[in-house]
Design a protein around this motif. Structure first.
Motif, PDB file in Angstrom:
ATOM      1  N   LYS A  42      14.939  -4.351 -10.091  1.00 14.02           N
ATOM      2  CA  LYS A  42      13.680  -3.941  -9.141  1.00 14.02           C
ATOM      3  C   LYS A  42      13.456  -5.140  -8.479  1.00 14.02           C
ATOM      4  O   LYS A  42      13.749  -6.407  -8.413  1.00 14.02           O
ATOM      5  N   PHE A  43      12.840  -4.647  -7.115  1.00 13.30           N
ATOM      6  CA  PHE A  43      12.459  -5.867  -5.997  1.00 13.30           C
ATOM      7  C   PHE A  43      11.318  -6.420  -6.565  1.00 13.30           C
ATOM      8  O   PHE A  43      10.593  -6.026  -7.467  1.00 13.30           O
TER       9      PHE A  43
ATOM     10  N   ALA B 110       2.748  -8.782   3.777  1.00 14.59           N
ATOM     11  CA  ALA B 110       1.399  -8.715   2.846  1.00 14.59           C
ATOM     12  C   ALA B 110       0.277  -8.136   3.435  1.00 14.59           C
ATOM     13  O   ALA B 110      -0.482  -7.228   2.643  1.00 14.59           O
ATOM     14  N   MET B 111       0.178  -8.148   4.679  1.00 16.89           N
ATOM     15  CA  MET B 111      -0.960  -7.675   5.131  1.00 16.89           C
ATOM     16  C   MET B 111      -0.959  -5.870   5.379  1.00 16.89           C
ATOM     17  O   MET B 111      -1.755  -5.315   5.230  1.00 16.89           O
ATOM     18  N   LYS B 112       0.163  -5.667   5.413  1.00 15.16           N
ATOM     19  CA  LYS B 112       0.727  -4.112   5.494  1.00 15.16           C
ATOM     20  C   LYS B 112       0.359  -3.425   4.179  1.00 15.16           C
ATOM     21  O   LYS B 112      -0.519  -2.682   4.175  1.00 15.16           O
TER      22      LYS B 112
ATOM     23  N   ALA C 182      11.025  -2.458   1.325  1.00 15.44           N
ATOM     24  CA  ALA C 182      10.291  -2.965  -0.073  1.00 15.44           C
ATOM     25  C   ALA C 182       8.861  -2.507  -0.023  1.00 15.44           C
ATOM     26  O   ALA C 182       8.296  -1.858  -0.623  1.00 15.44           O
ATOM     27  N   VAL C 183       8.486  -2.853   1.207  1.00 18.47           N
ATOM     28  CA  VAL C 183       6.901  -2.998   1.460  1.00 18.47           C
ATOM     29  C   VAL C 183       6.552  -1.357   1.548  1.00 18.47           C
ATOM     30  O   VAL C 183       5.479  -0.956   0.916  1.00 18.47           O
TER      31      VAL C 183
ATOM     32  N   ILE D 213       4.280   0.631  -0.826  1.00 18.41           N
ATOM     33  CA  ILE D 213       2.710   1.602  -0.649  1.00 18.41           C
ATOM     34  C   ILE D 213       2.958   2.971  -0.956  1.00 18.41           C
ATOM     35  O   ILE D 213       2.176   3.503  -1.320  1.00 18.41           O
ATOM     36  N   GLU D 214       4.246   3.498  -1.012  1.00 18.38           N
ATOM     37  CA  GLU D 214       4.463   5.045  -1.133  1.00 18.38           C
ATOM     38  C   GLU D 214       4.045   5.257  -2.751  1.00 18.38           C
ATOM     39  O   GLU D 214       3.420   6.089  -2.977  1.00 18.38           O
ATOM     40  N   ILE D 215       4.706   4.488  -3.406  1.00 20.35           N
ATOM     41  CA  ILE D 215       4.423   4.629  -4.851  1.00 20.35           C
ATOM     42  C   ILE D 215       2.954   4.392  -5.183  1.00 20.35           C
ATOM     43  O   ILE D 215       2.422   5.374  -6.113  1.00 20.35           O
TER      44      ILE D 215
END
Lengths: 343, 343, 343, 343
Positions: free
Chosen positions: B2-3, B265-267, B331-332, B336-338
C-alpha cells in the motif's frame, strides 16, 4: 592535494553501500529502524555472532554509542573504569560525565586493561557511600593506540568482571581492525560471548555513518530503545543505517575492508622496520606510530598529511599513520618510497 | 504494498543528493564538519537568510537538534515554554528533561503560541526562587498540526520575547512546508531576523538525514560546537550532512520539494472539500486532518496507509494524511478516486 | 509583630528537641548518620510502622527528599505522574527535571489522584519508544491543598500501581497532619504497607529540619545511601537529624503536634462555618481556604499574616490559613474574635 | 568510650549557638533564609570580608556547597581542575559528575595547586571541540591534607586564573583552620579579594550544620538562589543556618575555635617532634600525619580513635589525627603521655 594518513574516515563509503542506497531510494519503508534493511542487518549480525537472543541497535557514531550505552547501564552513583587513553576520557567533550557518570582513569602504556590494573581501583573505592561505585569496565579493541586484545586476555578480563559484578563493554569503533589483525586470535563470536555489550564500528570501516550496538546481557536489554530515542539517536530514516550494516555484513565485507586497512599499515611498518625504525608501540592494526627523525618527518609532511603524535627527544618524534579500507597501494608505495629515499 | 500517507520520511532522498554522494565519494575530506561540502552548505544558508554573522551547524535529526539547542541555551534553573502539541513535549521520550530542563505546556487547539498565551505562564512563575524561570519559547513552523505562523504573528511573538527577556527558538523540522504554504507570507530571511535560533529540517524534506541549526543571536553562538560534540552529534564524516544541505540549498530545491508536498496535500483537501468534508483544522501545508465516516476510512485503509488521528463521534474520525517531496500524482489521484467513489 | 498563619515552619522546634540537643551536645558521636541517635530514630520509626525490613534515611528537607527518591528509583527514560498541584511540579524549581526526569501533570481540583485519573495518562503513553514511560506515582498526604487520602482510596491506588507496574511514593511533608485529621481512617502502618516509599516530614511538624525517608520496597533499598551522599544530603553531624526524629517518635509526640495543628485550624473553620462562610475546599487538616469578603480580608490583614490564595469574584477571595504545632489558643481566639466582629 | 581524633565533627556545636537557638526558638520568622538571623549573619560576613557587594548564601554541608557552586557556574561542556586529593574527586560519590561536569585531576603530594601545575592541563585541552573546556580551578584551604595556601601563592594562582579566563573557587570546609594556622599570612579579606567564589565551613568548625557560600564575582551572582532551591538546599527554617553563622561571626568566635583546634594539633606535633617523629607532610593546621611504629599505633589505638592513613614500610605507618574546636587539654595531654611512654 596531499594524501592523508590522518584517520580512517576521510573518504565516503564502500561503493556497495552507495549502490544499495541508490537501488532502494524510492521505496517506502517504515521509519525509526523498522525498515526491512535495518531488520536484515540486525539478523545478519546475530547470525555472525551466533547469538539469536542478543539485541542489536544501530546508531550514528561512536560518542553517541558510548554515551547511550553507559548512561543506560549505570545507576546514578555508578561509574566507569577506562584506560587513560580511552576515547571516552579524552575525545568526547565529557559526554559521559554529561550523563552524570564519572570515568575513572587507569594509566596504561598500551591502552589495554587487565584484572590486575582494575583490582587497586576497586580497593580504593570501598568507602561506602562516600565514593562512586565502579560498575562498568570500558575497553576498546583495537585500542586508541592500535593495540589489540587476544582471546585469553579478554577471557581473563571477562571472568574478572563477572566475579566482581562489573559489566564489560567493548568500544568497537575499530573492532574490524582489531579482529582481523594478523596476530589476533579473537573472533567476533568470542567477543559477543565475553562482553555484556559491544559495538561494531561502521564509520571507521567503510560506512558513511553507523555503529551497531550489540547487547548480550539480557538484563541490560530491557527497554533499551527508549534510551536511543531520548538521546536523539533514533533516525527517522533508519534505513540509512540499516543499509550500511546490511552491506557490510553481507559476505564478509566488514572484515575484508578492515583487513585491507591493516595490511596497508603493515606494509609501511615492515618497510620501516627493515630500515631499523623503532615504534612507540608494537601494533598490528591500521594505526602505527613510527619514531622518525624530525627532518624525515618534515619531508614526509610535504607529501602527506598525518599527525605528529609525540616528541621523543630533541631530534625525533613519533608520528601516527592511519590507513583505511580505501588506502590504495599507490599511496602506500609512494609513502615508502619517499621515506626510504629520505632516511 | 500500500502507498503510505503516514509521514514524510518514508522514502530515501532526492536523487541530486545521491548523485552528489556518488561523485564525491572517494575524495578525502576533513572530518567533523570541516569538509568543503559542509562549509559550502553553511555559506549557502547564510546567503539565503542574508545574515553573514549567523552560525550554522549541521546535525542528524530533530530530537537531537532540539535537545542540543535547548540544553546549550538554558541555565540549569531555566525552562522552556511550548504549545501542548510540541514535539519536545510528546514525541521525544523526555529528551529535554533528560538534559535537566522542564518544559511548560500551554494548551492550544492550533498548536501555535501568541503573547497572550505566554503572559499567564510568566505571571504564574514569579515565586522566586521556588519555581523554574521561563526563558525560551519553543515553536514549530509548520506546527505538529500542520498550521503555520504568518509574518505578523511571528513579529509579535518575537517582540514579546525580546521585551520579556525570552529566547525564541523555532523547530523547523517542516520549515520548508511552513514557508511555502500557499497562504504563508513569511520568508526564511524573516525567520532568521525574528528568532534567536531556528533550524531547517532536511529529514522530512528530501534529505536522508540532517537538520541545519542556525544561531542568529550572537550571545548564544559562543562555543556551540562543544555541545554538538558532547551530545554525540558530531559526525566523523560530516560530509554526509554537508552534501545533503549543499544540494538542498542549491537553487531552491529545498523550497521546491516542500511546495510540491504541500500542493499534493492541497489537491486532496480540495477534492474532499468539494464533497463537503470537514477538517479538524484548516491547514495549508503537507498535513491534513479530514473527518470521515468510519466506513469510508475502512475502505481507504485497504488501499493506503495513514493514521487514524482522533475519534470525532460514534460514526466518524479524523485521519491524518501527510504528503512528501516524493508523493506522486498517481498516488494522489488514486486516493481521490477511491475516496470519491466511497463517499 | 503580627501573628502569622502563613505556614507551619515559622517557629523553631519543639522544646524536647532543643533539650535533647543540649544534653547530647558534647558527646562524641560517629558521623554521617551512624550516631546512636540516628540509629535509635530509625528503630523507632520501624517499630511504629511494624516493618522491620524497611530502610530509613534521614535528610534535611522535602525538595531534597523528593529529588533523591525520584532520581534513585527511575531509569533515565521513566517519569513521574503527579497531581497538578504537586509540590514537585510547582514549588521546587524544576528539581526533578534537573535530575533528568519529566513530571506528568494531572489536573485535579482536590489535589488527589485516583486510578481513573491515571488510566488515560498510561493510555496516552504507549507510543514506544517515542514517549517517556510513566513509572512512579507521586502523591502527597495531606496534599498541598490540605486534603487527605482515606484508607480505601490509598488501597485502591496501591492496588492499581502494583497491577500496572508503577511505584507509589507518598510525599509526607505533612503526613502527621494527614493521619491525625479528625476524618482520617488511615494509619502510619497502613501507609508503609501500601507505598513503595514515603517520608515522614519533620520540618513542618515541630522539627528544625528533617524528613525521614522510609523505603518499603526491598528492590528500591539497594545502595540507596549512595544517592543521599551524591546529592549532598548526607550531613556530617547526622546527629542533628537523628535527635529530631528520636524526639518526635518518642511516645507520640509527632502525632500529638500534628493533631494540635489540625485542631487549631478546625476551631477557626467551625467559627467561620457558623457564620456561613464557604471554603474553597473542604479540608480537615492544618490548612483551610475560607472565602471572605475583601473588606474582611483587609481588616484581618492588619492583625495577621496569611496568603490571599485566589480571587473568587470581584468582592471576595479565598485566603489560606495554616496552623502549626505551636499555634496557641490566644492567636486562634483573637483571629476568630476579629473575624466575627468584622463579618 | 575512647576519645576520638578521627575528625572535627564528632561533637555537637559551640554552646553559644545552642543558647541562641533556645532564645529565638518560639519567635516567628520568615522562611527560606529571609529570617533576621540569616540576614544578620550575611551582613557580618560581608563586613568581615569588606566586600559589601559580595553575595552570601547559607547551605547545609560541603558536598552540597561544592555541587551547587560548580553546577551553577559552568556551562555543560566546561569542567573543573582539582588536585588529586580534592574532596570533590574522592569523597563526594561523583556529586560533581552527577551534575554533568568532569573533574580533571592533578597529582600533587601536598594537595595544593600552582599555575605551573595547571598549564599542562590547559595545553592538553586544546583540541576544540573534542575535549572538555577547563573553566574552574577548585582548591581547598586548608587542604584535605592539612596544608595551606599562603597569600603569595593564592595571589599567583588568582592572577593566573584571571589571565586564563578561569574561575577560582576555594572550598573552605576548613577555612578557619587554614587562616588561623600559625604560619598563615593569608586573611579572610584577601581570600574574598582573590577568589571568584569561596565558602566558610561551619560544620567542621563548631556549627551543627552549615557552610556560607560567598560569591565575589558579580557575573556569577545572578539568580544564584534558584540553584540553591533546585538542588534541595533551601531550608524552610533557614534560621537554623542563620543562627549558626550569626554566632560564629560575632566577635571572632569562628577564628578562635579554629585556632584552638590548630593549637591542640600543634601541641601533639611538637611533643612528637621532640621525640624525633617524622611526618608524612609538614602541616600547621588541625590535621597531622605522624609516622609511627606499628606497635606504638597499636597501643594508642587501645586508648584513642584515629585513622591509620597509610602504610609507610613494614614496621611503620602514618596515622591521621584531627583536633577540633572542642578538643580539650585533657585528651591532648593524655595522648601525649601515652605516646611518650610507649615510644
Amino acid at each position: 592535494m596531499k594524501f592523508s594518513f590522518k584517520n580512517d574516515y576521510s573518504e565516503g563509503c564502500h561503493p556497495n553501500i552507495l549502490q544499495s542506497l541508490l537501488q532502494s531510494n524510492l521505496e517506502q519503508q517504515a521509519g525509526y529502524g523498522e525498515d526491512k534493511y535495518s531488520l536484515q542487518a540486525k539478523e545478519l549480525i546475530k547470525e555472525k555472532i551466533k547469538k539469536a537472543d542478543s539485541d542489536v541497535y544501530l546508531v550514528s557514531g561512536g560518542t553517541q554509542a558510548n554515551l547511550i550505552v553507559i548512561s543506560s547501564v549505570l545507576k546514578p552513583y555508578q561509574c566507569v573504569i577506562s584506560a587513560s587513553v580511552g576515547h571516552i576520557l579524552n575525545n568526547e567533550t565529557g559526554a559521559i560525565e554529561a550523563t552524570g557518570h564519572k570515568v575513572l582513569s587507569i594509566e596504561k602504556e598500551d591502552g589495554k586493561l587487565t584484572p590486575s590494573d582494575i583490582i587497586p581501583v576497586l580497593e580504593n573505592h570501598k568507602n561506602v557511600p562516600h565514593q562512586v561505585m565502579p560498575k562498568l569496565v570500558y575497553i576498546s579493541n583495537s585500542t586508541e593506540l592500535g593495540t589489540i586484545y587476544q582471546a585469553k586476555e579478554l577471557e581473563e578480563l571477562s571472568d574478572f568482571c563477572k566475579k566482581n559484578n562489573l559489566y564489560l563493554f567493548m568500544d568497537g569503533a575499530r573492532l574490524g581492525h582489531g579482529l582481523t589483525s594478523e596476530i589476533s586470535d579473537l573472533s567476533l563470536e568470542k567477543v559477543a560471548e565475553l562482553t555484556d555489550i559491544f559495538y561494531l564500528g561502521g564509520t571507521k570501516n567503510g560506512a558513511l555513518i553507523g555503529e551497531a550496538i550489540v547487547i548480550n546481557n539480557s538484563f541490560l536489554q530491557e527497554d533499551f530503545a527508549f534510551n536511543i530515542k531520548q538521546k536523539g539517536a533514533l533516525l527517522a530514516k533508519g534505513r540509512l543505517l540499516g543499509i550500511q550494516f546490511m552491506e557490510l555484513m553481507k559476505d564478509d565485507l566488514y572484515f575484508d575492508l578492515a583487513k585491507h586497512a591493516n595490511q596497508q599499515a603493515m606494509k609501511i611498518k615492515r618497510a620501516m622496520q627493515n630500515k631499523g625504525v623503532e615504534f612507540l608501540s608494537d601494533t598490528y592494526t591500521n594505526q602505527i606510530f613510527p619514531i622518525l627523525n624530525n627532518k624525515v618527518i618534515a619531508v614526509l609532511s610535504e607529501h602527506f598529511e598525518f599527525f605528529v603524535w609525540k616528541k621523543v627527544d630533541e631530534e625525533s618524534s613519533a608520528i601516527r599513520l592511519i590507513t583505511s579500507w580505501n588506502t590504495g597501494d599507490d599511496a602506500v608505495d609512494r609513502f615508502i618510497e619517499i621515506f626510504e629515499k629520505e632516511l
